[in-house]
Design a protein around this motif. Structure first.
Motif, PDB file in Angstrom:
ATOM      1  N   ASP A  14     -58.496  -3.727 -74.333  1.00 10.21           N
ATOM      2  CA  ASP A  14     -59.219  -3.976 -75.581  1.00 10.21           C
ATOM      3  C   ASP A  14     -58.350  -4.697 -76.611  1.00 10.21           C
ATOM      4  OD1 ASP A  14     -57.493  -1.970 -76.352  1.00 10.21           O
ATOM      5  OD2 ASP A  14     -59.059  -0.503 -76.815  1.00 10.21           O
ATOM      6  N   LYS A  15     -57.165  -5.158 -76.181  1.00 12.65           N
ATOM      7  CA  LYS A  15     -56.266  -5.904 -77.066  1.00 12.65           C
ATOM      8  C   LYS A  15     -55.635  -7.056 -76.277  1.00 12.65           C
ATOM      9  CE  LYS A  15     -56.456  -2.783 -80.469  1.00 12.65           C
ATOM     10  NZ  LYS A  15     -57.082  -3.063 -81.788  1.00 12.65           N
ATOM     11  N   GLU A  28     -54.571  -8.280 -81.000  1.00 16.88           N
ATOM     12  CA  GLU A  28     -55.907  -8.650 -81.444  1.00 16.88           C
ATOM     13  C   GLU A  28     -56.980  -7.953 -80.598  1.00 16.88           C
ATOM     14  OE1 GLU A  28     -56.505 -10.773 -84.057  1.00 16.88           O
ATOM     15  OE2 GLU A  28     -54.342 -10.801 -84.427  1.00 16.88           O
ATOM     16  N   ASP A  29     -58.087  -7.599 -81.256  1.00 14.84           N
ATOM     17  CA  ASP A  29     -59.184  -6.936 -80.553  1.00 14.84           C
ATOM     18  C   ASP A  29     -59.846  -7.877 -79.551  1.00 14.84           C
ATOM     19  OD1 ASP A  29     -58.829  -4.599 -81.991  1.00 14.84           O
ATOM     20  OD2 ASP A  29     -60.293  -5.156 -83.533  1.00 14.84           O
ATOM     21  N   THR A  30     -60.174  -7.329 -78.397  1.00 14.25           N
ATOM     22  CA  THR A  30     -60.886  -8.103 -77.391  1.00 14.25           C
ATOM     23  C   THR A  30     -61.687  -7.162 -76.509  1.00 14.25           C
ATOM     24  OG1 THR A  30     -60.689  -9.868 -75.734  1.00 14.25           O
ATOM     25  CG2 THR A  30     -59.019  -8.132 -75.672  1.00 14.25           C
ATOM     26  N   PHE A  33     -66.589 -10.561 -72.806  1.00 13.95           N
ATOM     27  CA  PHE A  33     -67.334 -11.485 -73.661  1.00 13.95           C
ATOM     28  C   PHE A  33     -68.819 -11.324 -73.363  1.00 13.95           C
ATOM     29  CE2 PHE A  33     -68.296 -15.414 -75.900  1.00 13.95           C
ATOM     30  CZ  PHE A  33     -67.302 -15.438 -76.870  1.00 13.95           C
ATOM     31  N   ASP A  64     -65.875  -7.857 -76.673  1.00 15.10           N
ATOM     32  CA  ASP A  64     -65.122  -8.731 -77.561  1.00 15.10           C
ATOM     33  C   ASP A  64     -65.907  -8.928 -78.863  1.00 15.10           C
ATOM     34  OD1 ASP A  64     -64.153 -11.204 -78.834  1.00 15.10           O
ATOM     35  OD2 ASP A  64     -62.939 -11.435 -77.029  1.00 15.10           O
ATOM     36  N   SER A  67     -67.627 -12.228 -79.529  1.00 15.60           N
ATOM     37  CA  SER A  67     -68.792 -12.561 -78.697  1.00 15.60           C
ATOM     38  C   SER A  67     -70.093 -12.030 -79.278  1.00 15.60           C
ATOM     39  CB  SER A  67     -68.594 -12.039 -77.278  1.00 15.60           C
ATOM     40  OG  SER A  67     -68.686 -10.629 -77.208  1.00 15.60           O
ATOM     41  N   GLY A 121     -63.610 -13.130 -71.780  1.00 21.52           N
ATOM     42  CA  GLY A 121     -63.012 -12.429 -72.893  1.00 21.52           C
ATOM     43  C   GLY A 121     -61.522 -12.406 -72.589  1.00 21.52           C
ATOM     44  N   HIS A 122     -60.686 -12.148 -73.571  1.00 15.75           N
ATOM     45  CA  HIS A 122     -59.241 -12.141 -73.315  1.00 15.75           C
ATOM     46  C   HIS A 122     -58.764 -10.915 -72.532  1.00 15.75           C
ATOM     47  CE1 HIS A 122     -59.030 -15.389 -76.312  1.00 15.75           C
ATOM     48  NE2 HIS A 122     -57.842 -15.654 -75.808  1.00 15.75           N
ATOM     49  N   ALA A 123     -59.623  -9.919 -72.385  1.00 18.71           N
ATOM     50  CA  ALA A 123     -59.200  -8.667 -71.755  1.00 18.71           C
ATOM     51  C   ALA A 123     -58.584  -8.822 -70.363  1.00 18.71           C
ATOM     52  CB  ALA A 123     -60.369  -7.687 -71.709  1.00 18.71           C
TER      53      ALA A 123
END
Length: 252
Positions: A14-15, A28-30, A33, A64, A67, A121-123
């Motif tokens: 989640d970051k 950062e939060d992620t 998506f 995210d 999103s 998403g960046h996760a």
């Protein structure tokens, strides 16, 4: 006759880190998506497939926050609402809030799946690229030539095949793959005021993937298809990817 099953891979993350000019690291939060997950999910469910969600340890996934912004939907409130409603339906009817831990999915069970999908998403950069159990799972789909769809940061998970038990290395060496590009990642870094150290496109290329990175095509939502793998770079391609993924599933 039971419905044929598609495995959907989620991250527990989640970051994601952003390295700042002063040497500090901002977390950062992620999460997953939303549009990338739900657009494909809609295609898969509408085609009559059963879905099973899985993640490294079975943690309920984060979404995210970007999103869920109307900016992502180009101001289309109705489209956003439809996506959110499908996500809620999935929470009720499927196991998205309690994914299967990767380790609980046996080699024998994998035979019952016809395809696998990994949203972005960046996760995924936090915990999917070096997970041995995920590598084992993906090698099954690769070796059995089963449909594999990845989008945005999702292709980073393919690197896990390097870490699977008895792995011979990156299974997708020589494949044409499209992912979230280095240029797009650099832009996100600038918006955040720093630099994102992990870049999916470069990581895939370093392991021998033939990266397909054409900004103009990406904006049009293009999908790259090479053997059993369908890949795309960002949410603009989600609907096309979902359609092509179902086509490949139905042809198998």
């Amino acid at each position: 006759m039971s419905a044929r099953k598609v495995l959907i891979i989620l991250s527990d993350g989640d970051k994601f880190p952003v390295h700042m000019p002063d040497g500090s690291v901002s977390q950062e939060d992620t999460g997953v998506f939303l549009t990338e997950l739900v657009k494909l999910l809609g295609h898969i469910l509408d085609a009559g497939y059963e879905v099973v969600f899985a993640s490294p340890s079975g943690k309920s996934p984060s979404v995210d926050p970007l999103s869920e912004s109307l900016l992502v939907y180009f101001g289309n409130w109705w489209s956003k609402r439809q996506d959110q409603e499908l996500l809620k339906r999935t929470e009720t009817e499927n196991n998205i809030r309690s994914p299967r831990p990767f380790s609980s999915i046996t080699d024998e069970e994998l035979k019952s799946y016809v395809g696998v999908f990994i949203p972005g998403g960046h996760a995924p950069i936090s915990d999917l690229g070096d997970n041995p159990d995920l590598g084992r799972i993906l090698l099954h789909f690769h070796n059995q030539y089963k449909a594999t769809a990845v989008i945005c940061h999702g292709p980073y998970a393919l690197l896990s095949t390097k870490y699977a038990p008895n792995s011979n290395g990156f299974a997708y060496k020589g494949y044409k793959l499209t992912s979230w590009s280095d240029a797009e990642e650099q832009l996100v870094g600038k918006v955040k005021g720093g630099e994102i150290p992990v870049k999916v496109e470069s990581a895939l290329a370093a392991e021998g993937a033939e990266v397909v990175s054409t900004t103009g095509n990406k904006l049009l939502g293009s999908v790259t298809v090479d053997r059993e793998v369908l890949s795309a770079s960002n949410p603009t391609a989600a609907n096309t990817l979902g359609s092509k993924f179902v086509e490949m599933l139905q042809a198998s």
